[in-house]
Scaffold this motif. Structure first.
Motif: not given
Ligand code: GDP
Length: 427
Positions: A12-16, A39-41, A294-295, A307, A333, A335, A383, A414, A416
């Motif tokens: 959940d680091e924002g890899k997606g 999952g990735h969001t 996150g978002d 989480r 993340v 921001d 942002r 990143s 946003g």
């Molecule tokens: P993954 O499994 O590593 O891809 O992580 P997640 O799917 O849990 O992604 C983390 C969340 O953070 C998602 O909802 C993304 O849209 C969001 N996200 C990713 N990068 C950023 C960022 O730089 N800022 C913000 N606010 N949200 C982010």
């Protein structure tokens, strides 16, 4: 060239988002491990998507999405995902599935549920996607490879009977649950055969040829270093390696082809499931970060579970980046931290009265207490900023502090959730 996008921590680091962004300049995106358990969001022009099996590059016309042999292939989930994206107007993606990938069977999911039920309060916090029973079977040589669907039916039937026999002993005597019937399993496999046939590919050969032709390949990791079965917080780990090195095995490419390893670190910590989490925070402080994180909040993409939250952990991240073989860190993340006047960071662990910055094995990790250092916040919204120099000074200080502590270059920041919210740093 091959690049890998992997996680430094618990996932959940924002890899997606980073994968989706880098996919723009890639020809082929490959999933090489894991299954539909995480999952990735991804947020893009088509909407917001939670992907569990498809690589994040499926939204581009120019990319081919590959499910490598290292993945736990859940065929019904794959189909559901293809359907859900096409339904929202995304052009039908080009997908290739390795003939050496093994399939998650319906009984793997049941075994996962039964085991969690049996362990009750002592469970590992499984997402009940069948991943642990799947990988156990793979290594016990009781799994079903996609290629076997296209071999001789009689041989398949024989194997199904053998597998059912073994499974039924456990079902009857350990779990006291309904037994498996070989006819049902054969039927399930034949359904999978029909569904998967158009996508089956000799993936390692395909990638070999693609690399010879100079194509750009992106490996997409799931979860993060700390969930690796060897190098993570065993036993609170996942069942396949989350490290970039495994990308070579799970995709079927030569290890020397992986030239860039982009390790994603989130500007604070979050984790799901059980296990030691040294910089964890609780109560209102955690609730606020979770809500703002996150978002739309820090809740599992697959499970919706809230989480666990914590401050950035330099010890875990330094280790996580080292185990990945990081060439670049993407710091994400950031921001979200804009609301804080002051930001604590975990810079070391105290274990039995000793201070360390080296990540320990699980037993010692459980005794670790965080050593926190507090940095001034920037207290504003970052942002929309595109240049590193335009970030508030305290924000740059935070980034540079973390960079110094983890010892790997932060080349992307990143700020946003969307593809455009990225600041490149030349290092
Ligand atoms: P993954 O499994 O590593 O891809 O992580 P997640 O799917 O849990 O992604 C983390 C969340 O953070 C998602 O909802 C993304 O849209 C969001 N996200 C990713 N990068 C950023 C960022 O730089 N800022 C913000 N606010 N949200 C982010």
């Amino acid at each position: 060239m091959v690049k890998a996008v992997v996680g430094a921590n618990w996932g959940d680091e924002g890899k997606g988002k980073i994968t989706d962004m880098l996919a723009q300049e890639s020809d082929i995106i490959v999933r090489f491990q894991g299954g539909a358990n995480a999952g990735h969001t991804i947020v893009n022009n088509y909407g917001k998507f939670a992907l569990h099996t498809l690589p994040s590059g499926v939204f581009y016309d120019h990319t081919t999405s590959v499910i490598g042999n290292g993945v736990a292939l859940n065929i019904p989930v794959l189909f559901k995902e293809i359907h859900s994206i096409v339904e929202k107007g995304v052009p039908a993606p080009k997908i290739k599935v390795s003939d050496r990938a093994q399939m998650v069977m319906s009984y793997h999911i049941k075994f996962d549920e039964y085991e969690e039920e049996r362990l009750a309060g002592k469970s590992f916090g499984s997402t009940k996607s069948g991943i642990a029973p799947f990988y156990s079977d793979k290594y016990a040589k009781n799994g079903f490879q996609v290629s076997e669907l296209f071999d001789d039916d009689a041989a398949l039937r024989e194997k199904v009977e053998r597998v059912c026999e073994t499974k039924n002993v456990t079902l009857e005597h350990l779990y006291h649950k309904p037994l498996l019937n070989p006819d049902d399993i054969m039927k399930e496999l034949m359904e999978y055969k029909e569904m998967i046939a158009p996508y089956v590919c000799d993936v390692s050969l395909y990638l070999w040829n693609a690399l010879k032709e100079g194509r750009e390949v992106l490996l997409e990791g799931q979860l993060g270093s700390l969930k690796d079965p060897d190098h993570g917080i065993y036993p609170m780990v996942t069942s396949s390696s989350t490290l970039a090195a495994y990308g070579a095995v799970g995709a079927g490419i030569p290890p020397y082809e992986i030239k860039k390893i982009i390790t994603v670190c989130k500007a604070y910590s979050s984790a799901v499931g059980a296990g030691a989490f040294v910089s964890e925070i609780f109560g209102d402080e955690a609730d606020e970060l979770r809500r703002r994180g996150g978002d739309g909040g820090e809740f599992g993409a697959t499970t919706g579970r809230p989480r666990r939250m914590g401050w950035f952990d330099c010890v875990a991240s330094k280790y996580g980046c080292r185990m990945q073989g990081t060439t670049d860190v993407a710091f994400t993340v950031l921001d979200v931290l804009g609301y804080l006047e002051e930001i604590p960071v975990c810079v070391a662990y105290e274990i039995d009265g000793e201070i360390t910055t080296d990540f320990p094995t699980t037993g010692r990790l459980e005794k670790a207490k965080p050593v926190l250092e507090t940095l001034p916040g920037w207290n504003c919204d970052i942002r929309g900023i595109k240049n590193y120099d335009e970030l508030p000074e305290n924000c740059r200080r935070y980034i540079e502090f973390v960079e110094e502590k983890i010892g790997f270059p932060i080349t992307m920041v990143s700020n946003g959730p969307s593809r455009e919210d990225i600041i490149y740093r030349n290092k």
